[in-house]
Design an enzyme around this catalytic site. Sequence first.
Site, PDB file in Angstrom:
ATOM      1  CB  CYS A  83      37.170  35.992  33.551  1.00 31.71           C
ATOM      2  SG  CYS A  83      38.065  34.577  34.175  1.00 31.71           S
TER       3      CYS A  83
ATOM      4  CD  GLU B  40      44.384  34.451  30.350  1.00 33.47           C
ATOM      5  OE1 GLU B  40      43.242  34.390  29.839  1.00 33.47           O
ATOM      6  OE2 GLU B  40      45.231  33.561  30.200  1.00 33.47           O
TER       7      GLU B  40
ATOM      8  N   GLY C 156      42.066  41.467  33.144  1.00 36.98           N
ATOM      9  CA  GLY C 156      41.131  42.574  33.342  1.00 36.98           C
ATOM     10  C   GLY C 156      40.254  42.723  32.114  1.00 36.98           C
TER      11      GLY C 156
ATOM     12  CD  GLU D 194      33.008  40.486  31.163  1.00 36.74           C
ATOM     13  OE1 GLU D 194      33.612  41.533  30.891  1.00 36.74           O
ATOM     14  OE2 GLU D 194      33.557  39.499  31.670  1.00 36.74           O
TER      15      GLU D 194
HETATM   16  P1  NAD Z   1      39.936  46.719  34.455  1.00 39.51           P
HETATM   17  O1  NAD Z   1      40.449  46.519  33.074  1.00 39.51           O
HETATM   18  O2  NAD Z   1      39.110  47.900  34.744  1.00 39.51           O
HETATM   19  O3  NAD Z   1      41.140  46.783  35.494  1.00 39.51           O
HETATM   20  C1  NAD Z   1      42.081  45.746  35.596  1.00 39.51           C
HETATM   21  C2  NAD Z   1      43.410  46.302  36.063  1.00 39.51           C
HETATM   22  O4  NAD Z   1      43.910  47.175  35.061  1.00 39.51           O
HETATM   23  C3  NAD Z   1      43.344  47.115  37.345  1.00 39.51           C
HETATM   24  O5  NAD Z   1      44.492  46.812  38.113  1.00 39.51           O
HETATM   25  C4  NAD Z   1      43.415  48.542  36.845  1.00 39.51           C
HETATM   26  O6  NAD Z   1      43.967  49.434  37.784  1.00 39.51           O
HETATM   27  C5  NAD Z   1      44.358  48.380  35.668  1.00 39.51           C
HETATM   28  N1  NAD Z   1      44.323  49.447  34.662  1.00 39.51           N
HETATM   29  C6  NAD Z   1      43.355  50.382  34.450  1.00 39.51           C
HETATM   30  N2  NAD Z   1      43.711  51.167  33.393  1.00 39.51           N
HETATM   31  C7  NAD Z   1      44.917  50.724  32.955  1.00 39.51           C
HETATM   32  C8  NAD Z   1      45.788  51.099  31.887  1.00 39.51           C
HETATM   33  N3  NAD Z   1      45.509  52.125  31.071  1.00 39.51           N
HETATM   34  N4  NAD Z   1      46.919  50.382  31.696  1.00 39.51           N
HETATM   35  C9  NAD Z   1      47.221  49.333  32.489  1.00 39.51           C
HETATM   36  N5  NAD Z   1      46.429  48.929  33.527  1.00 39.51           N
HETATM   37  C10 NAD Z   1      45.298  49.608  33.752  1.00 39.51           C
HETATM   38  O7  NAD Z   1      39.182  45.369  34.821  1.00 39.51           O
HETATM   39  P2  NAD Z   1      38.371  45.031  36.159  1.00 39.51           P
HETATM   40  O8  NAD Z   1      37.086  45.790  36.119  1.00 39.51           O
HETATM   41  O9  NAD Z   1      39.280  45.174  37.318  1.00 39.51           O
HETATM   42  O10 NAD Z   1      38.091  43.476  35.973  1.00 39.51           O
HETATM   43  C11 NAD Z   1      36.934  42.978  35.362  1.00 39.51           C
HETATM   44  C12 NAD Z   1      37.277  42.454  33.983  1.00 39.51           C
HETATM   45  O11 NAD Z   1      38.334  41.507  34.081  1.00 39.51           O
HETATM   46  C13 NAD Z   1      36.121  41.709  33.352  1.00 39.51           C
HETATM   47  O12 NAD Z   1      36.024  42.086  32.003  1.00 39.51           O
HETATM   48  C14 NAD Z   1      36.544  40.246  33.453  1.00 39.51           C
HETATM   49  O13 NAD Z   1      35.966  39.404  32.497  1.00 39.51           O
HETATM   50  C15 NAD Z   1      38.021  40.358  33.305  1.00 39.51           C
HETATM   51  N6  NAD Z   1      38.699  39.185  33.846  1.00 39.51           N
HETATM   52  C16 NAD Z   1      39.258  38.302  32.973  1.00 39.51           C
HETATM   53  C17 NAD Z   1      39.868  37.139  33.441  1.00 39.51           C
HETATM   54  C18 NAD Z   1      40.485  36.137  32.498  1.00 39.51           C
HETATM   55  O14 NAD Z   1      41.189  35.249  32.952  1.00 39.51           O
HETATM   56  N7  NAD Z   1      40.259  36.249  31.210  1.00 39.51           N
HETATM   57  C19 NAD Z   1      39.897  36.895  34.825  1.00 39.51           C
HETATM   58  C20 NAD Z   1      39.318  37.819  35.689  1.00 39.51           C
HETATM   59  C21 NAD Z   1      38.720  38.970  35.188  1.00 39.51           C
END
Ligand code: NAD
Length: 470
Positions: A277, A243, A221, A374
Amino acid sequence: MINIKTMLIDGMPLIGTGEPFSVINPATEDIICQCNMASTEQLDQAVAAAKRAYSTWRQTPDAERKRLLHEIADHLEQHADELASIIVQEQGKPLALAQIEVGAAVGWTRYTAELDIPEQVFENSDTRYTTAHRKPLGVVASITPWNWPLMIAIWHIMPALRAGNTVVSKPSGLTPLNTLRLVQIINEVLPKGVVNVVLGEADIGNAISRHIDINKVIFTGSTPTGQRILSNSANTLKRLTLELGGNDAAIVLPDTDINQVAESIFNTAFLNMGQTCAAIKRLYVHESQYEEMGKALADLASQQVVGNGLNPATTFGPVQNARQYRLVSELVEDARRNGGHIICGGEASSEPGYFYPPTIVSNVSKGVRLVDEEQFGPVLPLISYSEIDEAVRMANSCEYGLGGSVWGSDLELAEMVACQLECGTVWINKHAEVLPHIPFGGCKLSGVGVEFGVEGLLEYTQLQVINRHK
Ligand code: NAD
């Protein structure tokens, strides 16, 4: 409407007793399911179930774990059409791409089933025989994002299981339905409690990363959420794989055949409507070919059919959610205000749905938000350079370090440039290719640890050294 709202805890379907929330189809903005988040008590139940199941799952012979993972892959194949349809409706991507996602989920499951932890002998001498033992960690929590929701859940769950751990999965509240269905399917095969799923956002996420009985969090995320997880996990000193976000640079070397590379660059910048990502997020092109590249990419953009992913003619779906859609619009407007030239796209659709066309912006550089942040959506900034060193400097002047790429026919030069990029993976004449046998992970603010291959599997284990004196 899709009627999959139940979490699965210890093999039992349960409705969350926390806050209600709606799952929205991004192509229509219709509500497709009403769900409830888990309460912290329900999270505790899921963790307790996973902890109980761990005592037998960790003892399950290797061959049996492999067989069960293959059986899960068989079941996923049987439900491939259903899973792809759920993904399109809640995530928005075109059906063909959702089918690829399901196919990759099956392939990754089978590959992971066959992965073995290699034996390691540190010393075999007259005085000692010292070996590595890799033990499972216990309960692993998987927290996933909304862009490739099924595939990323599989990336987390399968190696955790293969190494002998049990799992509590928490999908994004924006795209939870495919994971709820996935865990139901997994539970047709595995003993109860081995894989559980709970719904929730930050509150449940915080409770997961502070939970005393969760031994590892695998998180994909954004960087701010990853940082939160890191600090929440400090008291229990959890194992973490993070990640996180990326702002991948691609450098096109001078004298590259633009016609030959443009399509591949377009496809990897706009993969999943740019919501990947490791998509190309900044494109550096030599000044002598800057205009030619802009035209070639705009031409490819004009061939896209933007629409509802369920329509077979659609090649380009909506942005997944309103927040991301607003961010993309905002970044394009900011670039425009700061002298950016919109080569194509740049206007959001007025129809219902979060549709934004593939957009290419030139005449921008560091200091403009579209370059520095990003975007995670269907807009690509083109940045001109005159010297290769300058392109490398600009590419590296970024807090992220997920992927990068170098494009050109002089492969030796490309490799020299690749070695100077500060990121976890550099592709040459490609981008965003992730494979089950090749480790993938970021540096700088893009994360900690790797996934995939043996290195990825080892992150689900604790090393124990057995030092036998002779
Ligand atoms: P996000 O961080 O908003 O959410 C990701 C997950 O985290 C969701 O399930 C959300 O409910 C949960 N979450 C939210 N607050 C939390 C907390 N305080 N503690 C634990 N979990 C919590 O990310 P997103 O908007 O869903 O995804 C987009 C991001 O993910 C982009 O920055 C992208 O680059 C990244 N991403 C990275 C990879 C990689 O392999 N590096 C792959 C896919 C996406």
